[in-house]
Design an enzyme around this catalytic site. Structure first.
Site, PDB file in Angstrom:
ATOM      1  N   HIS A 103     -32.805  -8.954 -46.745  1.00 33.87           N
ATOM      2  CA  HIS A 103     -31.486  -9.161 -45.308  1.00 33.87           C
ATOM      3  C   HIS A 103     -31.059  -8.737 -44.401  1.00 33.87           C
ATOM      4  O   HIS A 103     -29.126  -9.037 -43.399  1.00 33.87           O
ATOM      5  CB  HIS A 103     -31.357 -10.616 -44.868  1.00 33.87           C
ATOM      6  CG  HIS A 103     -32.242 -12.111 -44.440  1.00 33.87           C
ATOM      7  ND1 HIS A 103     -33.870 -11.706 -44.920  1.00 33.87           N
ATOM      8  CD2 HIS A 103     -32.091 -13.162 -43.180  1.00 33.87           C
ATOM      9  CE1 HIS A 103     -34.390 -12.678 -44.081  1.00 33.87           C
ATOM     10  NE2 HIS A 103     -33.324 -13.339 -43.141  1.00 33.87           N
ATOM     11  N   ASP A 166     -23.528 -19.442 -44.078  1.00 32.22           N
ATOM     12  CA  ASP A 166     -24.207 -19.583 -43.208  1.00 32.22           C
ATOM     13  C   ASP A 166     -25.549 -20.457 -43.292  1.00 32.22           C
ATOM     14  O   ASP A 166     -25.868 -21.404 -43.419  1.00 32.22           O
ATOM     15  CB  ASP A 166     -23.716 -19.517 -41.353  1.00 32.22           C
ATOM     16  CG  ASP A 166     -22.693 -19.606 -41.341  1.00 32.22           C
ATOM     17  OD1 ASP A 166     -21.397 -19.521 -42.596  1.00 32.22           O
ATOM     18  OD2 ASP A 166     -22.142 -18.578 -40.703  1.00 32.22           O
ATOM     19  N   GLU A 277     -14.659 -23.134 -39.820  1.00 30.21           N
ATOM     20  CA  GLU A 277     -15.338 -21.662 -39.012  1.00 30.21           C
ATOM     21  C   GLU A 277     -14.755 -21.030 -37.408  1.00 30.21           C
ATOM     22  O   GLU A 277     -15.168 -22.041 -36.781  1.00 30.21           O
ATOM     23  CB  GLU A 277     -16.956 -21.381 -39.270  1.00 30.21           C
ATOM     24  CG  GLU A 277     -17.335 -19.600 -39.641  1.00 30.21           C
ATOM     25  CD  GLU A 277     -18.619 -20.072 -40.133  1.00 30.21           C
ATOM     26  OE1 GLU A 277     -18.384 -18.780 -41.029  1.00 30.21           O
ATOM     27  OE2 GLU A 277     -18.828 -20.035 -39.731  1.00 30.21           O
TER      28      GLU A 277
HETATM   29  C1  LIG Z   1     -29.337 -13.899 -40.619  1.00 30.62           C
HETATM   30  C2  LIG Z   1     -28.902 -14.022 -41.576  1.00 30.62           C
HETATM   31  C3  LIG Z   1     -27.490 -14.918 -42.130  1.00 30.62           C
HETATM   32  C4  LIG Z   1     -26.376 -14.172 -42.727  1.00 30.62           C
HETATM   33  N1  LIG Z   1     -25.504 -15.188 -42.458  1.00 30.62           N
HETATM   34  C5  LIG Z   1     -24.800 -14.682 -43.112  1.00 30.62           C
HETATM   35  C6  LIG Z   1     -23.743 -15.574 -43.959  1.00 30.62           C
HETATM   36  O1  LIG Z   1     -23.414 -17.226 -43.435  1.00 30.62           O
HETATM   37  N2  LIG Z   1     -22.669 -14.575 -44.245  1.00 30.62           N
HETATM   38  C7  LIG Z   1     -22.409 -14.177 -44.995  1.00 30.62           C
HETATM   39  O2  LIG Z   1     -21.361 -13.197 -45.628  1.00 30.62           O
HETATM   40  N3  LIG Z   1     -22.921 -12.949 -44.983  1.00 30.62           N
HETATM   41  C8  LIG Z   1     -24.720 -13.587 -43.730  1.00 30.62           C
HETATM   42  N4  LIG Z   1     -25.403 -12.369 -43.809  1.00 30.62           N
HETATM   43  C9  LIG Z   1     -25.494 -11.666 -44.314  1.00 30.62           C
HETATM   44  C10 LIG Z   1     -25.880 -11.392 -45.547  1.00 30.62           C
HETATM   45  O3  LIG Z   1     -25.156 -11.998 -46.718  1.00 30.62           O
HETATM   46  C11 LIG Z   1     -26.465 -10.099 -46.544  1.00 30.62           C
HETATM   47  O4  LIG Z   1     -27.534  -9.074 -45.690  1.00 30.62           O
HETATM   48  C12 LIG Z   1     -27.135 -10.013 -47.748  1.00 30.62           C
HETATM   49  O5  LIG Z   1     -26.540  -9.232 -48.619  1.00 30.62           O
HETATM   50  C13 LIG Z   1     -28.668  -9.956 -47.073  1.00 30.62           C
HETATM   51  O6  LIG Z   1     -28.898 -10.757 -49.224  1.00 30.62           O
HETATM   52  P1  LIG Z   1     -30.412 -10.378 -49.167  1.00 30.62           P
HETATM   53  O7  LIG Z   1     -30.823 -11.013 -50.302  1.00 30.62           O
HETATM   54  O8  LIG Z   1     -31.515 -10.698 -48.266  1.00 30.62           O
HETATM   55  O9  LIG Z   1     -29.719  -9.054 -49.842  1.00 30.62           O
HETATM   56  P2  LIG Z   1     -30.459  -7.475 -49.142  1.00 30.62           P
HETATM   57  O10 LIG Z   1     -30.893  -7.249 -48.221  1.00 30.62           O
HETATM   58  O11 LIG Z   1     -32.071  -7.465 -49.917  1.00 30.62           O
HETATM   59  O12 LIG Z   1     -30.130  -6.498 -50.464  1.00 30.62           O
HETATM   60  C14 LIG Z   1     -28.301  -6.596 -49.732  1.00 30.62           C
HETATM   61  C15 LIG Z   1     -27.707  -5.863 -51.162  1.00 30.62           C
HETATM   62  O13 LIG Z   1     -27.537  -5.835 -51.761  1.00 30.62           O
HETATM   63  C16 LIG Z   1     -28.037  -5.352 -52.888  1.00 30.62           C
HETATM   64  N5  LIG Z   1     -28.405  -5.896 -53.873  1.00 30.62           N
HETATM   65  C17 LIG Z   1     -29.109  -6.724 -53.500  1.00 30.62           C
HETATM   66  N6  LIG Z   1     -29.595  -7.920 -54.771  1.00 30.62           N
HETATM   67  C18 LIG Z   1     -29.012  -7.060 -56.125  1.00 30.62           C
HETATM   68  C19 LIG Z   1     -28.676  -7.397 -57.057  1.00 30.62           C
HETATM   69  N7  LIG Z   1     -29.203  -8.565 -57.611  1.00 30.62           N
HETATM   70  N8  LIG Z   1     -27.852  -6.912 -58.005  1.00 30.62           N
HETATM   71  C20 LIG Z   1     -27.161  -6.293 -57.094  1.00 30.62           C
HETATM   72  N9  LIG Z   1     -27.120  -5.506 -55.608  1.00 30.62           N
HETATM   73  C21 LIG Z   1     -28.296  -5.649 -55.106  1.00 30.62           C
HETATM   74  C22 LIG Z   1     -28.836  -4.218 -52.553  1.00 30.62           C
HETATM   75  O14 LIG Z   1     -29.211  -2.838 -53.124  1.00 30.62           O
HETATM   76  C23 LIG Z   1     -28.434  -4.252 -50.664  1.00 30.62           C
HETATM   77  O15 LIG Z   1     -27.268  -3.125 -51.365  1.00 30.62           O
HETATM   78  C24 LIG Z   1     -26.671 -13.084 -43.497  1.00 30.62           C
HETATM   79  C25 LIG Z   1     -27.363 -12.002 -42.725  1.00 30.62           C
HETATM   80  C26 LIG Z   1     -28.275 -12.146 -41.835  1.00 30.62           C
HETATM   81  C27 LIG Z   1     -30.002 -11.689 -41.436  1.00 30.62           C
END
Ligand SMILES: Cc1cc2nc3c(=O)[nH]c(=O)nc-3n(C[C@H](O)[C@H](O)[C@H](O)COP(=O)(O)OP(=O)(O)OC[C@H]3O[C@@H](n4cnc5c(N)ncnc54)[C@H](O)[C@@H]3O)c2cc1C
Length: 340
Positions: A103, A166, A277
């Site tokens: 994400h 969220d 928020e």
């Molecule tokens: C619809 C939507 C809603 C969101 N809402 C919020 C919110 O309310 N609050 C908020 O703070 N953020 C929010 N975000 C942002 C979100 O928290 C970040 O984009 C987060 O990184 C996504 O988590 P993911 O599991 O998809 O990680 P990914 O996008 O897969 O990875 C994100 C980063 O973390 C690294 N990573 C992933 N897993 C690990 C691991 N196990 N160890 C070390 N590094 C790792 C990856 O290499 C990359 O750099 C939102 C994003 C979206 C798209």
């Protein structure tokens, strides 16, 4: 021994050389992936067309095709792979990226011609909740676990994490690599402030436990480290009793200064709300129809104040936790809002 006729012999040599040359060519094109195939793992790698999904993310702006995707079944799968890449000749330039739920918006979890580690495949350790004794409760989870699953599991014990995002279909490793922010952050800090301990696979492939007290530098680098300081394979997350009921309120503003003044005042006053928020609403039509509001949309004077008409509006989202027998809390909230 039977001799092949000359024509068949030629055919045999043709195919033998053709396939040998093909293999050598593929090896020259992708010299890095073949040693990966020889690693002994509990999980597996996918190559070729199966890696396309890991070339995209939620932002859909960047496409970086990896050479391979690791689907780990154990922490040692990750450690073996990272160590193997660390030990390779530096000229290989093979990069590694952990991918949570993908994400990210700008390719952070992608690895151009490198290896993506699909963290959602890692199901160990099994989620374990500790709520006995004098210690405050916590849960041990895999770095690839989704927050929504943690919520469901901890609620069975009347508990919940203190700080959230969220949206909950994000992984623990993904949000702990950023910050993890939502309406509880003003009280408890972001998610990265509510972690007791991590297990991390370092850039050299070592599996290391870390906390504030033990390997503190690694702990503080990995939290909010955008996946650049190690791969989170396990996290110990702080819990608190889950609220039995929640009074949820949204308040609309048309004036930015009033909106920020109220928000700043609310987060600095003791014992007001449990969740605060603020957000900006741009270009939303039909706002009042799907709005469970603190005012009555049928009252024209009140409703007309909040007609968006393409204007930018501001919203404070507030929540107060309470138990069913604490009805006075709801009255306090009403009183608070009326007199604010
Ligand atoms: C619809 C939507 C809603 C969101 N809402 C919020 C919110 O309310 N609050 C908020 O703070 N953020 C929010 N975000 C942002 C979100 O928290 C970040 O984009 C987060 O990184 C996504 O988590 P993911 O599991 O998809 O990680 P990914 O996008 O897969 O990875 C994100 C980063 O973390 C690294 N990573 C992933 N897993 C690990 C691991 N196990 N160890 C070390 N590094 C790792 C990856 O290499 C990359 O750099 C939102 C994003 C979206 C798209």
């Amino acid at each position: 021994m039977r001799h092949l006729p000359t024509n068949n012999m030629n055919l045999f040599f043709f195919f033998f050389f053709f396939f040998t040359c093909l293999t050598v060519r593929i090896n020259l094109c992708f010299p890095n992936i073949f040693p990966l195939k020889t690693l002994e793992l509990d999980g597996h790698f996918s190559f070729d067309h199966q890696v396309h999904q890991a070339a995209r993310d939620f932002g859909n702006r960047f496409q970086f095709l990896p050479l391979a995707v690791l689907h780990p079944k154990s922490v040692s799968d990750i450690a073996i792979t990272v160590k193997h890449i660390w030990d390779m000749d530096t000229s290989s330039e093979l990069t590694v990226a952990a991918r949570g739920h993908g994400h990210s918006l700008a390719g952070q979890a992608q690895a151009h011609r490198g290896v993506v580690i699909s963290m959602e495949s890692l199901k160990s350790p099994e989620m374990r909740i500790h709520a006995a004794g004098d210690q405050s409760p916590y849960v041990d989870v895999s770095g690839g676990e989704l927050w929504i699953n943690i919520l469901h599991e901890t609620l069975k014990h009347g508990l919940a994490p203190k700080s959230w995002t969220d949206y909950l279909h994000l992984t623990v490793g993904g949000t702990l690599s950023n910050a993890g922010v939502s309406g509880q952050a003003f009280r408890h800090g972001p998610q990265i402030s509510n972690v007791h301990q991590l297990e991390v696979v370092t850039g050299k492939g070592d599996v290391v436990n870390c906390s504030k007290e033990e390997n503190g530098d690694l702990f503080h680098s990995v939290l909010g480290g955008l996946g650049q300081f190690g791969i989170i394979t396990r996290a110990r997350i702080s819990l608190e009793p889950a609220p039995a009921m929640v009074k949820w309120i949204r308040v609309l503003y048309s004036n930015f200064a009033t909106f920020t003044r109220d928000q700043e005042r609310l987060i600095s006053v003791e014992d007001t709300f449990d969740y605060i928020e603020g957000f900006v609403i741009i270009n939303r039509t039909g706002l009042l129809n799907n709005w469970r509001s603190t005012f009555n949309p049928q009252v024209p004077a009140q409703a007309s104040k909040f007609k968006s008409d393409g204007r930018t509006l501001y919203c404070l989202e507030l929540a107060k936790y309470f138990n069913p027998d604490e009805t006075e809390v709801v009255n306090q909230v009403k009183f608070f809002l009326k007199n604010y």
